[in-house]
Write an enzyme that holds these catalytic residues in place. Sequence first.
Site, PDB file in Angstrom:
ATOM      1  N   LYS A   1      42.910  43.497  13.277  1.00  0.00           N
ATOM      2  CA  LYS A   1      42.253  44.719  14.523  1.00  0.00           C
ATOM      3  C   LYS A   1      43.208  45.849  14.743  1.00  0.00           C
ATOM      4  O   LYS A   1      44.912  45.407  14.513  1.00  0.00           O
ATOM      5  CB  LYS A   1      42.552  43.855  15.457  1.00  0.00           C
TER       6      LYS A   1
ATOM      7  N   ASP B   1      47.960  45.590  18.124  1.00  0.00           N
ATOM      8  CA  ASP B   1      46.308  45.895  17.004  1.00  0.00           C
ATOM      9  C   ASP B   1      45.727  46.252  18.091  1.00  0.00           C
ATOM     10  O   ASP B   1      44.226  46.047  18.302  1.00  0.00           O
ATOM     11  CB  ASP B   1      46.584  44.179  16.736  1.00  0.00           C
TER      12      ASP B   1
ATOM     13  N   LYS C   1      52.834  33.793  13.329  1.00  0.00           N
ATOM     14  CA  LYS C   1      51.268  33.344  12.403  1.00  0.00           C
ATOM     15  C   LYS C   1      51.772  34.026  10.831  1.00  0.00           C
ATOM     16  O   LYS C   1      52.402  34.817  10.673  1.00  0.00           O
ATOM     17  CB  LYS C   1      50.780  34.725  12.752  1.00  0.00           C
TER      18      LYS C   1
HETATM   19  C1  VG1 Z   1      42.306  36.448  22.899  1.00  0.00           C
HETATM   20  C2  VG1 Z   1      41.229  37.122  22.519  1.00  0.00           C
HETATM   21  C3  VG1 Z   1      40.566  37.262  21.408  1.00  0.00           C
HETATM   22  C4  VG1 Z   1      42.124  38.003  20.893  1.00  0.00           C
HETATM   23  C5  VG1 Z   1      42.910  36.935  20.873  1.00  0.00           C
HETATM   24  C6  VG1 Z   1      44.180  37.334  20.103  1.00  0.00           C
HETATM   25  O1  VG1 Z   1      42.697  35.274  22.739  1.00  0.00           O
HETATM   26  O2  VG1 Z   1      39.835  37.026  23.895  1.00  0.00           O
HETATM   27  O3  VG1 Z   1      39.527  38.248  21.722  1.00  0.00           O
HETATM   28  O4  VG1 Z   1      41.597  37.756  19.563  1.00  0.00           O
HETATM   29  O5  VG1 Z   1      43.538  37.251  21.656  1.00  0.00           O
HETATM   30  O6  VG1 Z   1      44.306  38.756  20.201  1.00  0.00           O
HETATM   31  P1  VG1 Z   1      42.083  34.185  24.040  1.00  0.00           P
HETATM   32  O7  VG1 Z   1      42.343  32.581  23.168  1.00  0.00           O
HETATM   33  O8  VG1 Z   1      43.355  33.783  24.971  1.00  0.00           O
HETATM   34  O9  VG1 Z   1      40.995  34.366  24.877  1.00  0.00           O
HETATM   35  V1  VG1 Z   1      46.243  39.009  20.180  1.00  0.00           V
HETATM   36  O10 VG1 Z   1      46.434  41.180  19.972  1.00  0.00           O
HETATM   37  O11 VG1 Z   1      46.390  38.386  21.661  1.00  0.00           O
HETATM   38  O12 VG1 Z   1      46.905  38.763  18.876  1.00  0.00           O
HETATM   39 CO    CO Z   2      48.046  41.945  20.053  1.00  0.00          CO
END
Ligand code: VG1
Ligand code: CO
Length: 544
Positions: free
Chosen positions: A377, A282, A126
């Site tokens: 985060k 994070d 990313k």
């Molecule tokens: C998930 C979580 C979301 C978070 C994202 C990235 O996304 O629900 O709250 O921001 O992961 O977190 P999704 O679209 O699968 O619900 V991380 O620690 O994977 O960068």
């Molecule tokens: Co993460």
Amino acid sequence: MEPKVVATQPFEGQRPGTSGLRKKVKVFHQPHYLANFVQSIFDSQEDLKGGGLVVGGDGRFYNREAIQVILRMAAANGVSKVLVGRGGILSTPAASCIIRKYKTQGGIILSASHNPGGPNGDFGIKFNVAAGGPAPENVTSAIYERTTKIDRYLTVDAPDVDLDRLGSMQIDAMVVEVIDPVADYAQLMESLFDFNAIHQLFNSGMFRMRFDAMHAVTGPYAVEILENRLGAEPGTVMNGEPKEDFGGGHPDPNLVHAEALVAMTRGMDGLDFGAASDGDGDRNMILGKDFFVTPSDSLAVLAANAHHAPGYKDGIVGIARSMPTSQAADRVAEELGIECYETPTGWKFFGNLLDAGRITLCGEESFGTGSDHVREKDGLWAVLFWLNLLAVRQQPVGDIVREHWRRFGRNYYTRHDYEGVDAPAAEQLMGHLRILLPDLPRKRLGEYQVRYADDFAYTDPVDGGRADKQGIRIGLEGGSRIVFRLSGTGTEGATLRVYLESYESDPHKIDRETQEVMRPLVLIARELAQIEARTGRLEPDVIT
Ligand code: VG1
Ligand code: CO
């Protein structure tokens, strides 16, 4: 040296999801796959030319190879300087910290976060912008658009950079500086929290904790900060050595995947404090003795207690939470007389609010908590915040949270995930719910009267950007809610997430068992969405 121009063709599906482009390692291994995406970043982000870039990842399989590809392409695309973490390591929050501190034009983070790694696992990439946060929608769209048309990328013929040796070197005219991945981040943490008070807590001999790094990126950060700087006893950090396949585990800090740590906090001899972080550092999970703090509650408790930490001693200006996150933080904001924003899922939506100084703290139910100290985060930050709180308040985790519930009421909360569901069936399930929406507000569901029902849409209060179809939201009387959305981070089929929340203001009813309290709402959600009939699933795969 003239850059080498390599002919290529677009790959389908290089659209970044909730957090970057995530695919199986096998997909990334295809010739030109990674290069196409990286060139699309350089083609769409013009100020990288002549600018600085941070590069690092969570150490998973393919991390080192990918970094060498990116470094050669950065040189060919005229980047003037790259800061790269030693060993190719940078946690996501540390990368954000370094982008901000050294004012680079952005950063490339290699991670699929909590998704499993290894040759059969996932990889991800990313782009973060100069403010340090995940690229907002307009930037990810521009990168994606470019991937659909790309016909060449630029690279140079140059040997691999020795990523394990600190110091500067050159690839053509570009400077590559291999930096200590931990130092800047640790210094930032020292500026925010009362390290003396935490040190005394560890020295008291009355406090026992473990931090589970899950063989992912936070190991070196946690050892340096908790053990070396704060004096926690050696061995406090478990699974502290980053591994390319996370030791075969699932680096997701929740009750299911961090089971061993959870067990250590239970029973007569249970630890006072347990914490864990995910693949890229994070996320955070906070445990007390026989006590699990939901991420939604954690955000609310930190907000109500922020003034105890030196970095937030003057109070907080506002809070934001993602839509599916419980409304516990809203009640704190109301009492503090500050704004509480509801954003779509994904950290990129907090960036503008943080940059504009409208919020200090933000969080998501998915084990994500953070503040304006970086633009991601931050797992260890949350752990240190809790330690600071425990050191100042001298109370067990469970007592602090129960006291919070007595004061603000309790938002019982659970998330049910149905993973690897047939993607068209999942889309149809969401389509079915959308059709029901207009009639729901006049209906009763079980014991509940529906108050509102919509497909969440967000208008960014800072730049007016719109995001539609961010999840089905059904509000019930008394502050209960049911939310449905499909994951944007998975790499196999679809993942249906069902988020359930039930508010209880009676102090005599705040100590009940969550799944028991949520049972009626769970049944309503299953029936309404026809989960069994449409997905063939009787029970969710993961309950948190
Ligand atoms: C998930 C979580 C979301 C978070 C994202 C990235 O996304 O629900 O709250 O921001 O992961 O977190 P999704 O679209 O699968 O619900 V991380 O620690 O994977 O960068
Ligand atoms: Co993460």
